[in-house]
Every structure is written in C-alpha cells, then in structure tokens.
Write an enzyme that holds these catalytic residues in place. Structure first.
Site, PDB file in Angstrom:
ATOM      1  N   HIS A  63      32.885  84.564  20.871  1.00 57.58           N
ATOM      2  CA  HIS A  63      31.850  84.071  20.206  1.00 57.58           C
ATOM      3  C   HIS A  63      32.523  82.967  18.916  1.00 57.58           C
ATOM      4  O   HIS A  63      33.347  83.354  18.579  1.00 57.58           O
ATOM      5  CB  HIS A  63      30.794  84.938  19.919  1.00 57.58           C
ATOM      6  CG  HIS A  63      31.178  86.114  18.817  1.00 57.58           C
ATOM      7  ND1 HIS A  63      32.268  86.966  18.985  1.00 57.58           N
ATOM      8  CD2 HIS A  63      30.707  86.228  17.796  1.00 57.58           C
ATOM      9  CE1 HIS A  63      32.261  87.508  18.035  1.00 57.58           C
ATOM     10  NE2 HIS A  63      31.398  87.554  17.051  1.00 57.58           N
ATOM     11  N   ASP A  67      34.868  84.394  11.884  1.00 57.02           N
ATOM     12  CA  ASP A  67      35.916  85.589  11.720  1.00 57.02           C
ATOM     13  C   ASP A  67      36.766  85.690  13.112  1.00 57.02           C
ATOM     14  O   ASP A  67      37.764  86.307  13.242  1.00 57.02           O
ATOM     15  CB  ASP A  67      35.688  86.876  11.456  1.00 57.02           C
ATOM     16  CG  ASP A  67      34.401  87.554  12.157  1.00 57.02           C
ATOM     17  OD1 ASP A  67      33.588  86.949  12.550  1.00 57.02           O
ATOM     18  OD2 ASP A  67      34.614  88.808  12.255  1.00 57.02           O
TER      19      ASP A  67
HETATM   20 ZN   LIG Z   1      32.986  89.591  14.668  1.00 55.86          ZN
END
Ligand SMILES: [Zn+2]
Ligand SMILES: [Zn+2]
Lengths: 307, 307
Positions: A63, A67
């Site tokens: 996704h 991060d």
């Molecule tokens: Zn994450």
C-alpha cells in the site's frame, strides 16, 4: 528461498526498527531477489546484507503509506548508479508510477534500466519463472494488498526400488534420469521418468500481508501457507487502537494463522511504542497463542522449508 | 551556533557516509534548528543526535538531485507523527513543492502543521530572527545554490573603566545596563548604554555551498566566512572527473577558502569511492593546501566561533 526482514517497524523509523521492507531471496530458483515494500532507508539496510541491488527484479508494494514506499526513490536511483541494467517491475496500487516518475523528473534522475509498473487488483494472479503470485485486497482504509508467492510443484523423489528392479544401480545416472523425460541407458533400453518417479511435491507457499485490520477475514487466502508474514502492530491488549487505525493485534494475527493452518508465522510492522526490552514479552505472548511464531526484528533471515 | 553533519557522502549512501544533510543548531539564538539538504536517511541520522524534529523550522535545499532531497518526505511525515505542530519553511529551487505535495497526496500523508515553500533566486536575501541568509547561484548543470547565514551584529563589551569612573561598581547592575537602552540608578542618575559600551561585534558567518564546479568563481560571496562548508567530491588528482560531473576537487575548494579569507573550512560531499582508510589521506591533502580544514564525517559537530 529465504526471507530477510529489512525493516520491521510501523509508521516511522526508530533506532531499533526501520520502516517496512522484506527481501525474498529467490536466487536458488530463478537467480532473482524480490522486495515487498520499500520504506525509507531500505537501501541502507541492504548495505548490511549480501543483497546486490542489481539482483532485485521485482518490487511488490502492499500500500502507498509513506513508511512503505519512500525508500523506492533512493533504492532505484542507487541501483542505476551501481551495476543495475536489467529491468525492474513494480507491482502495487495505482499511484506508484506517478510518485516515482514525478520525483525522478524533478530530481533529474535518469535510470539506466527500464521500470515497468503493474497496478494490482483483488484476486490477480501473476505467473513467473518458477513461481506464481496471488493478490488479495485487505482492509486498511486505503487500498492495501497481500501477496502470496507459490513455488511451482517440484519433481517427486526417484523410486529407487523401481530403478533397482530394472537393474539400474545408484550413481550419477539417477540424476540424469531425473533431469529429463526419457533417458537411453548404455544397453540401449529407455527409461521414462514418469515410470520411476513419485508424485510431485507441492511447492512452498509464502504469504506476505500488508497492513490490515481484522486479518481473520483472509483465512481462505492464507490457507496452508508454509510461512505467513503479517502485521501485528499492537500487542493483544490494544484491540481498539488496532481497530481505529486499521491495524491488527497479536491475538488477531495468531488467530488467522491457526484458522488457516499456517506452518510458520512471523509477525512484523511492530509499533515503535515497543522497545527492545518489550521484544521478549511480545514474542512470549505470540508463542502462547500460536507456537511456531516469531516477532521479526531487522535483518532476521528465515529459511522457508516444507515441514 | 553548531553545525552537525548528518550525511557527508556523494550520490548514494555507504556504510561510512550517508547522503547529504547538515543541521545548523541555532537554539542559542532563536530556539530553532535549520537543515541544509535532506537526503534519504536524514531522519535516521537525527535519531543519533539530540535534535528533536519538532525544533526544525527551516529547511534549505541546495539543489534537487535525489541524494539531497529524498529524505524530506519521511522527515516531514515523522515530524508530524511526533510533536511537530509549528510550521516548516522550505527554501530551494522550484520543484520542491510539486515533489512534496505529489508524494504526500499519493501516500495519503496529512501533516499536522503548515508547510511554506520559498523558491530561491540568485542574490536573494532573507531576514530572520537574529540572522539573515544570502543566496548564491552556483554551477552544477541544474540549478544549485549556496546559502550564507549571517548572524546579526552583537552588542560590544561594557567599558568597565567608564562605568567605574561614574562610580558604578561591578555587579548585577552591569547586566541590567547592558540589557536596555537607558538605566536609572538607585541614586536617580540615568546611564545611557551607548555611552558605556564598545563597538558592535560582527556576527558569525557560516557559508554552505551546494554542489558546484569551479568554486573559485564564488570568492566574493564566500569572503570572510568564519566557517565555509563546501563540496570536495574528488581528491586533487581527479580534476577532469570533477569538471565532467560539475563537482569540485579538494584543490579547487581549498583555493576558494584561501582566496576568500575563510577562517575555517570543512569539506563534505565526498565521493563514495573513498573508504574509511582514505579519510586520513584526504585530510592531510586538504590541510597541506589550507591549514584550518577538516574532511567532514557523519555526525561530526563543529562549534562556530569568532576567531
Ligand atoms: Zn504501515
Ligand atoms: Zn550531490
């Protein structure tokens, strides 16, 4: 087939855990290495391993949270600076191509190799050399995906009794017989492999889930994995935080592993609220719920084996 | 006023040197910290210092090459995850706003504080609390800038003999007299500061140049810096590589320091071809050409003092 955790922390880096990335070493199968997610500092972590960026041929992004992707720019650039000339394929949600192409345009970055982008969708299946990859959409507020790497079935074992009954003694000839469909012996007889080999052995299954809440929704997808790598951002006592931020607890993910008959579980994407001192407690908590479990730490390497 | 080198390597990270970033600690002047460039992993380096990301109020970008900007996304995101609520100002060439806003949109990143962008041009001057910043355009193939931080002039020293001749003995009253324009003494007399204080002391000058070739072009801009931080990507024996890639050699940059009457020189942006074993040789080479020189290493901190 080895998995190395390059980053095991959620949200932002700490001294203990970098942000998400996992390397799947397929050098024994097809000479390549694949990455799953690529948070900032992934290339720095790779410097501590034997991985050569030029060997990385596919990158799967679960996704688009920062991060999980901010390390792509530097990794792809450095791969070009170094020996990287072979193409890189990037799989993930729509948006990656714009992120990378806009950033490279602004930073005047020109790679020495082609980048190919593939936008993944729920239930996609990709067929590759020696492996296939299944895609599953998860539940994370934004599009988030799990990837399941399924090794092709492997040839069974030679049936030594059958070979011996045909007068073929153990030796280098056994390898030759296994390596081709039909072998002609010195005496002129032919041996068909299918007559002297046992049933195919199923390939290994590694499932890597991106961030998600309520992971037990995905029992069918995860079923019978030899290794499941999944998030457990929070310990078992924080289910409401997990629900609120679309994450999982240790309890929820071990339950998925149990229901899905997983052989080995490794939990990652650990909240940075947990310090080095908490590692043992988290692991004890997880093992009490599902015996063959580890809490990943940065640079942990697991060898994926059929039980 | 302290400078900390967060990354001192050119192009891509190595185990020895991260990519470019410099922190200028102005906490003693205006409670803030400024960054100059922000390569990937800058936030990781900050974890090894006493710098709190929430204190970073301004970021100056010399140019848009990836090794100078790819760390912005993670640093700004993590600052928001943590305590950062105050605005951040970003100065640099046109393109930064698109890079950051596109990336944040795709990664669904929503900062808890405002970002303000300033596109810099040759010869700009910015006036801030206690300091001003001058901008100089360099020569690097793409737009690249140098920044000169000039501390405001400081009050001179109290002239103790003048105070004594007016019957004012040393004590806490001296600090009071220095701190305001006019002080009324216990006996009702008034003392004007201007009558009892020496001439202003000039503020400190720190010049930080981005990547450039032929640095001696910029003697006028650099003149009389107390500290010059400039690139020396290559040792003195590789002037043609430096010319080809729009970089400087140690010889070229030490010559700039000499011609510009710099007090202290620190060379950075060192090619990753040089290993830890080369550090001493590089430093000896530089010192032979300009005595008060250092080759920066990651996490080196320099205190900027008036000689
Ligand atoms: Zn994450
Ligand atoms: Zn550079």
């Amino acid at each position: 087939m080895e998995v190395t955790f390059l980053g095991t922390g959620a949200g932002m880096p700490s001294k203990l855990r970098n942000v998400s990335s996992i390397a799947l070493d397929l050098r024994a199968i097809n000479r390549s290495i694949w990455l799953f997610d690529c948070g900032e500092g992934t290339q720095h972590q790779i410097l501590k391993t034997t991985i050569k960026p030029g060997r990385i041929e596919k990158i799967f992004i679960t996704h688009l949270h920062g991060d999980h992707i901010y390390g792509l720019l530097g990794l792809l650039s450095s791969r070009s600076f170094q020996d990287g000339h072979s193409p890189v394929e990037i799989y993930g949600p729509a948006g990656l191509q714009t992120f990378i192409e806009t950033s490279f345009k602004i930073s005047h970055t020109h790679l020495q190799y082609p980048l190919d982008f593939f936008t993944v969708n729920d239930n996609d299946v990709y067929i590759f050399d020696g492996l296939k990859v299944r895609v599953k959409k998860l539940t994370h507020g934004i599009d988030s995906f799990g990837y399941q790497v399924i090794e092709n079935d492997q040839l069974g074992e030679l049936q030594v009794d059958k070979l011996k009954s045909r007068g073929i003694s153990p030796g280098p000839m056994y390898q030759t017989i296994k390596s081709q469909h039909v072998t002609t012996l010195e005496n002129g007889e032919t041996v068909k492999r299918e007559d002297v080999i046992g049933p195919d052995k199923p390939g290994r299954i590694v499932t890597i889930l991106g961030d998600t809440k309520q992971p037990t929704q995905f029992v069918d997808f995860v079923k019978n994995s030899d290794l499941l790598i999944a998030e457990a951002t929070f310990a078992s006592d924080l289910p409401s935080l997990a629900e609120q931020f679309f994450h999982s607890t240790i309890t929820e993910t071990t339950q998925l592993a149990r229901l899905a008959n997983v052989k080995q579980l490794c939990l990652t994407h650990i909240s940075q609220r947990y310090t080095a001192k908490d590692q043992l407690d988290l692991e004890q908590e997880a093992k009490a719920q599902f015996t063959n479990t580890q809490i990943a730490i940065d640079l942990l390497t697991l060898n994926v084996v059929k039980p």
